[in-house]
Design an enzyme around this catalytic site. Structure first.
Site, PDB file in Angstrom:
ATOM      1  N   GLU A   1      -4.089  13.451  -0.080  1.00 21.66           N
ATOM      2  CA  GLU A   1      -3.526  12.395   0.774  1.00 21.66           C
ATOM      3  C   GLU A   1      -4.557  11.317   1.084  1.00 21.66           C
ATOM      4  O   GLU A   1      -4.251  10.118   1.077  1.00 21.66           O
ATOM      5  CB  GLU A   1      -3.003  13.007   2.076  1.00 21.66           C
TER       6      GLU A   1
ATOM      7  N   ASP B   1      -8.259  -4.625   7.588  1.00 18.30           N
ATOM      8  CA  ASP B   1      -7.037  -3.988   8.063  1.00 18.30           C
ATOM      9  C   ASP B   1      -7.133  -2.493   7.794  1.00 18.30           C
ATOM     10  O   ASP B   1      -6.895  -2.027   6.678  1.00 18.30           O
ATOM     11  CB  ASP B   1      -5.817  -4.583   7.358  1.00 18.30           C
TER      12      ASP B   1
ATOM     13  N   TYR C   1      -1.966  20.862  -3.417  1.00 18.31           N
ATOM     14  CA  TYR C   1      -1.396  20.235  -2.227  1.00 18.31           C
ATOM     15  C   TYR C   1      -1.315  21.228  -1.069  1.00 18.31           C
ATOM     16  O   TYR C   1      -0.237  21.598  -0.591  1.00 18.31           O
ATOM     17  CB  TYR C   1      -0.025  19.661  -2.559  1.00 18.31           C
TER      18      TYR C   1
ATOM     19  N   HIS D   1      -1.384  16.063   5.799  1.00 22.31           N
ATOM     20  CA  HIS D   1      -1.256  14.720   6.364  1.00 22.31           C
ATOM     21  C   HIS D   1      -2.036  14.564   7.671  1.00 22.31           C
ATOM     22  O   HIS D   1      -2.211  13.447   8.158  1.00 22.31           O
ATOM     23  CB  HIS D   1       0.210  14.381   6.643  1.00 22.31           C
TER      24      HIS D   1
ATOM     25  N   ASP E   1       0.808  -1.215   0.000  1.00 19.14           N
ATOM     26  CA  ASP E   1       0.000   0.000   0.000  1.00 19.14           C
ATOM     27  C   ASP E   1       0.841   1.266   0.000  1.00 19.14           C
ATOM     28  O   ASP E   1       0.348   2.344  -0.312  1.00 19.14           O
ATOM     29  CB  ASP E   1      -1.030   0.004   1.130  1.00 19.14           C
TER      30      ASP E   1
ATOM     31  N   ASP F   1       2.893  21.570   7.422  1.00 12.71           N
ATOM     32  CA  ASP F   1       2.360  20.449   6.634  1.00 12.71           C
ATOM     33  C   ASP F   1       1.413  20.960   5.557  1.00 12.71           C
ATOM     34  O   ASP F   1       0.398  20.347   5.257  1.00 12.71           O
ATOM     35  CB  ASP F   1       1.654  19.455   7.569  1.00 12.71           C
TER      36      ASP F   1
ATOM     37  N   HIS G   1      -0.123   3.883  -2.676  1.00 12.64           N
ATOM     38  CA  HIS G   1      -0.329   5.266  -2.246  1.00 12.64           C
ATOM     39  C   HIS G   1       0.404   6.231  -3.180  1.00 12.64           C
ATOM     40  O   HIS G   1      -0.180   7.214  -3.657  1.00 12.64           O
ATOM     41  CB  HIS G   1       0.169   5.423  -0.813  1.00 12.64           C
ATOM     42  N   GLU G   2       1.694   5.959  -3.444  1.00 15.97           N
ATOM     43  CA  GLU G   2       2.474   6.864  -4.283  1.00 15.97           C
ATOM     44  C   GLU G   2       1.970   6.873  -5.718  1.00 15.97           C
ATOM     45  O   GLU G   2       1.904   7.921  -6.362  1.00 15.97           O
ATOM     46  CB  GLU G   2       3.956   6.462  -4.245  1.00 15.97           C
TER      47      GLU G   2
ATOM     48  N   HIS H   1      -0.964   9.106  -6.102  1.00 15.34           N
ATOM     49  CA  HIS H   1      -0.599  10.518  -6.235  1.00 15.34           C
ATOM     50  C   HIS H   1      -0.370  10.874  -7.701  1.00 15.34           C
ATOM     51  O   HIS H   1      -0.746  11.960  -8.163  1.00 15.34           O
ATOM     52  CB  HIS H   1       0.673  10.826  -5.448  1.00 15.34           C
TER      53      HIS H   1
ATOM     54  N   GLU I   1       1.503  -0.203   9.459  1.00 18.21           N
ATOM     55  CA  GLU I   1       1.806  -0.948  10.690  1.00 18.21           C
ATOM     56  C   GLU I   1       2.946  -1.942  10.512  1.00 18.21           C
ATOM     57  O   GLU I   1       3.589  -2.327  11.497  1.00 18.21           O
ATOM     58  CB  GLU I   1       0.545  -1.670  11.185  1.00 18.21           C
TER      59      GLU I   1
END
Length: 676
Positions: free
Chosen positions: A413, A429, A404, A479, A385, A474, A389-390, A393, A434
Site C-alpha cells: 500500500e 501536497d 498482501y 492500510h 493519484d 485489514d 495508486h491502482e 499495485h 483530499e
C-alpha cells in the site's frame, strides 16, 4: 609498524538482526550447531573476499530465524553471467541460509539501466517451490555478485513432497470455485484461473498446496488467492485481495476540458488510445456489474455528456500514468510487455445493485472505478493519484509481488501511495484523497504522508497496530500500518528535496530488491542500496536511512557524519575541490571514508589530514583503487601525503581509524591540493 587489532562479532551474527560489518576469525569462541557453523563459514568466506577486493561487507539478519535477508559485498569467486550461474552460486552458498533440505531454482532475470543483472531464485524442496522463500542474486555489469536480498525459511522438513499431491490443478481450481458459495451464479473471469503447486506454512505446519488465483468482477469483485490442500482438497487459506483505493484521490468531478486519444471505427468514436506502445481502453459498466462492460463511445469526438465525465478523466489519467512510468522507467504497461490497460467506470457491486459503489480497485487484471455516492467519494477516477495508486499495485504484483498481509502488505500500500504522490506531481501536497474524499467536507483527507496520525494511522513503530490477518482486520493492517513507511518517505523526501532522484530510488528498490515477504527493515535496506547504486557519493542513501530510523525502522546514522554513505570506492564522495577543507567523522569502528578528485595535469598531490580526535590513517589510491601513497603516523599526529603524479585522472582518498579508532564528537579535517 602498527599492530592490527581484531575483534569478534560472532554472537551478533548469530543472535541479532543488526548490521554486521565484520565476522569472527576464531569460530571456536562459541559452540554453534552444525548448520550455524556452516553459516558462519560462508559468511567468513564472503567477508574475506570482500576485504581482499576492498569492498564494504554488510549483512542484515532476520530476527525470527537468524537467516540473512540482505548481504552486500564482493561475494563470488567466479562471475555470474547466466541464470545457471546464479543457480550454481546459490547451491554452493546455500549454507548461509542454514538449509538442511532443498535448493534454489532461478525463476526470473532482470537487467537494469546500470548494466546490472538481478536473478530471482526460489527455494525448491523435492521439486516443489516453498511459498514466499526467494532470494535475488544481484550482479554488476561484469558479473560480480555484489548482493543478496530476500527471505528464506530453513525449517521445511524433507519428504517426498511430490507424492503428497493427490489432486491435479484442474481439480484444485474447481474446489476453489466451490468454496466461494456463489450458489450457481456464473463467474465472469477477467483472467484465466490458474493453480500452482507450493509447500506452504500454515500456523507452523508445512502443507502441500495448490495456490489458486481467480480474478473476476462478477458475481462480486475479486482477486482471490485460495490455498487448496493438495492431499485432501480442504481449504487451507482463502483471501479476496482486491486492492481498493480507499487510500488515495486528487479530484472531484471533471477538471475542465481534456485532450483524449480515441479510435474511429465506422464513423463511431471509441475510448481506445492507440498512440502508445500499448492500448488503453476505457469501458463503462453503466451502473451495473458486467465487466469489462462496453467501450465508451460516441457518434462524434466530443464526449461531453454527464454520463461520460468519469470515463473522460479515467481515460486521460490512464494515459498520464502510462506516460509517467514509460518516461521515467522505460516500462511498457504494468508488465513491461505492452498488455492492454483496461479500466471500467460506473461500476456497482453485484451484491448491492441498488447502492452506489464508493471505491476503486485493481483486481489483478484491470482497474475498476465505482459510480460513487457523492457523499463518501465523488468521481473517484478523476483523481490522478487514484489511478496512479491502482496502476502501481499492478506493477508490484509483477515485480516484488509483496504479499498482501502484515508488513509486506503495508509496504504494498505504501509504495502505491508514494507513486500516487510522484505521479500527481504536486511536491508540497502530502494529503491523499483530499479532493475526491467526502466532497462536502472541506479540508479533510483520507491520509496524510506528512502526519499519518491525523487520520488514525501510526507514524512510528512504537505505535504499530498488531491486527488479525482477516478482511475485518485489514489483512493485518495493510492500510493502517502503511502510515509508518509513508512517514519515512515524507521525511526522506523533504530532506533530499529531489523527487526526480527519489522516485528512481523507490522504483529500483521495489522492482529489483524487494521480495514477496519483505518487511519494513527490508524496504529500508533496499532503498539505501538502490540509492547507493544510482547516486554514489551523495547523501541520498544516508538521508533515507535516517528517515526510516526516525520512525523506528533500523538504526540511525549520525546527521553530522557528513558525506555518507561513502564507505566504498563506488560510493566515494566527490569530486573534492583543490585547497578546500572538508570536515567529517569516522563514526564507528567499521566506518571508512572515501573521497575522490580529478586532476587535469601531472605534478604534486598533497593530502593533509588534521584536527584528529583519534589515531586515523590516510591513503591515496589511483583510479583502479590501488594504494600509491600513505601516511600512518601514530596517535593524533597530523597525517600528510606528498605524491608526484605522473598521470592525470581520478584519484581516491581513504581515511580509516587505526585499530577501530573512531569518534562521534570530534571531526577530522581533510584538505587536498592537486594540479589543475
Amino acid at each position: 609498524m602498527k599492530k592490527i587489532l581484531g575483534f569478534s562479532l560472532t554472537s551478533m551474527l548469530l543472535l541479532n538482526s543488526a548490521i554486521v560489518s565484520a565476522v569472527p576469525s576464531n569460530t571456536n569462541l562459541i559452540n554453534p550447531s552444525n548448520k550455524e557453523f556452516k553459516q558462519v563459514k560462508i559468511v567468513e568466506k564472503f567477508n574475506k573476499k570482500s576485504r581482499k577486493s576492498g569492498k564494504e561487507f554488510k549483512i542484515h539478519l532476520n530476527k525470527a530465524n537468524g537467516n540473512p535477508n540482505f548481504i552486500i559485498g564482493d561475494l563470488a569467486e567466479n562471475s555470474v553471467n547466466t541464470s545457471k550461474d546464479a543457480e550454481k552460486f546459490m547451491t554452493e552458498n546455500k549454507d548461509v541460509f542454514k538449509l538442511e533440505t532443498g535448493g534454489f531454482v532461478n525463476k526470473d532475470t532482470q537487467s537494469d539501466k546500470l548494466g546490472m543483472k538481478h536473478y530471482k531464485n526460489k527455494l525448491v524442496v523435492d521439486g516443489i517451490p516453498v511459498y514466499g522463500s526467494e532470494v535475488v542474486v544481484h550482479t554488476t555489469a561484469n558479473g560480480n555478485v555484489y548482493g543478496l536480498s530476500g527471505n528464506v525459511t530453513s525449517e521445511v522438513p524433507y519428504k517426498n513432497w511430490n507424492k503428497q499431491f493427490k489432486l491435479n490443478s484442474d481439480k484444485a481450481i474447481k474446489i476453489a470455485e466451490n468454496s466461494l458459495n456463489i450458489k450457481g451464479k456464473n463467474i465472469e473471469y477477467t483472467a484465466k484461473p490458474k493453480a500452482e503447486p507450493y509447500i506452504y506454512n500454515k500456523d507452523g505446519s508445512w502443507i502441500p498446496v495448490y495456490h489458486v488465483t481467480m480474478q473476476f468482477l462478477s458475481p462480486f469483485p475479486a482477486n482471490m488467492k485460495v490455498f487448496v490442500n493438495a492431499s485432501n482438497g480442504t481449504i487451507v487459506d482463502s483471501k479476496n485481495l482486491v486492492k481498493t483505493s480507499a487510500t488515495t484521490g486528487t479530484g472531484v468531478g471533471l477538471y475542465g476540458i481534456r485532450n483524449i486519444n480515441l479510435d474511429l471505427i465506422n464513423n463511431q468514436y471509441y475510448m481506445r488510445d492507440l498512440t502508445k506502445n500499448t492500448t488503453i481502453e476505457t469501458y463503462t459498466a453503466n451502473y451495473g456489474s458486467s465487466l469489462p462492460g462496453t467501450v465508451v463511445n460516441d457518434a462524434d469526438n466530443k464526449f461531453d455528456s454527464s454520463s461520460q465525465f468519469d470515463a473522460v478523466d479515467v481515460h486521460y489519467n490512464s494515459g498520464a500514468v502510462y506516460d509517467f512510468y514509460k518516461n521515467n522507467f522505460n516500462i511498457n504497461s504494468f508488465d513491461n510487455r505492452g498488455t492492454t490497460i483496461k479500466s471500467t467506470v460506473l461500476y456497482r457491486d453485484p451484491r448491492y445493485p441498488n447502492e452506489p459503489f464508493d471505491n476503486a480497485f485493481w483486481n489483478g487484471s484491470q482497474m475498476v472505478y465505482g459510480d460513487c455516492s457523492g457523499t463518501y467519494f465523488d468521481h473517484i477516477g478523476s483523481a490522478l493519484d487514484v489511478v496512479g495508486h491502482e496502476f502501481t499495485h499492478a506493477i508490484t504484483d509483477r515485480t516484488a509481488n509483496l504479499e498482501y498481509e502484515y508488513q509486506s502488505g503495508a509496504l504494498n500500500e505504501s509504495f502505491s501511495d508514494v507513486f500516487g504522490y510522484f505521479i500527481e506531481g504536486e511536491n508540497n501536497d502530502w494529503l491523499m484523497g483530499e479532493d475526491c474524499y467526502t466532497p462536502n467536507t472541506p479540508n479533510d483527507a483520507l491520509r496524510s504522508l506528512a502526519d499519518p496520525t491525523l487520520y488514525g494511522q501510526p507514524a512510528h513503530m512504537d505505535n504499530y497496530r498488531n491486527l488479525p490477518n482477516t478482511q475485518q482486520g485489514d489483512w493485518g493492517g495493510v492500510h493502517i500500518n502503511s502510515g509508518i513507511p509513508n512517514k519515512a518517505f515524507y521525511l526522506a523526501a523533504t530532506s533530499i528535496n529531489d523527487n526526480s532522484k527519489l522516485q528512481q530510488v523507490y522504483y529500483r528498490a521495489l522492482t529489483l530488491y524487494l521480495t514477496q515477504y519483505s518487511q519494513f527493515i527490508d524496504a529500508k535496506n533496499a532503498l539505501v542500496q538502490a540509492a547507493n547504486d544510482l547516486y554514489p557519493g551523495t547523501t541520498i542513501a544516508q538521508k533515507i536511512s535516517d528517515a526510516f530510523a526516525q520512525v523506528g525502522i533500523g538504526q540511525a546514522s549520525s546527521a553530522s557524519d557528513t558525506y555518507e554513505s561513502n564507505n566504498t570506492l563506488s560510493t566515494a564522495y566527490g569530486p573534492l575541490s583543490s585547497g578546500t577543507s572538508y570536515k567529517s567523522y569516522i563514526y564507528s569502528p567499521t566506518d571508512i571514508d572515501y573521497f575522490y578528485f580529478n586532476t587535469s595535469r601531472t605534478g604534486t598531490i598533497t593530502v593533509s589530514l588534521t584536527n584528529l580526535p583519534k589515531d586515523y590513517d590516510v591513503y591515496l589510491l589511483n583510479s583502479s583503487g590501488r594504494i600509491v601513497a600513505r601516511s600512518t603516523r601514530s596517535s593524533t599526529s597530523n597525517e600528510t601525503i606528498y605524491y608526484s603524479a605522473r598521470t592525470t585522472g581520478k584519484f581516491y582518498v581513504k581515511i580509516v581509524g587505526y585499530g577501530g579508532a573512531y569518534s562521534q564528537s570530534g571531526a577530522y579535517s581533510l584538505n587536498v591540493n592537486y594540479p589543475r
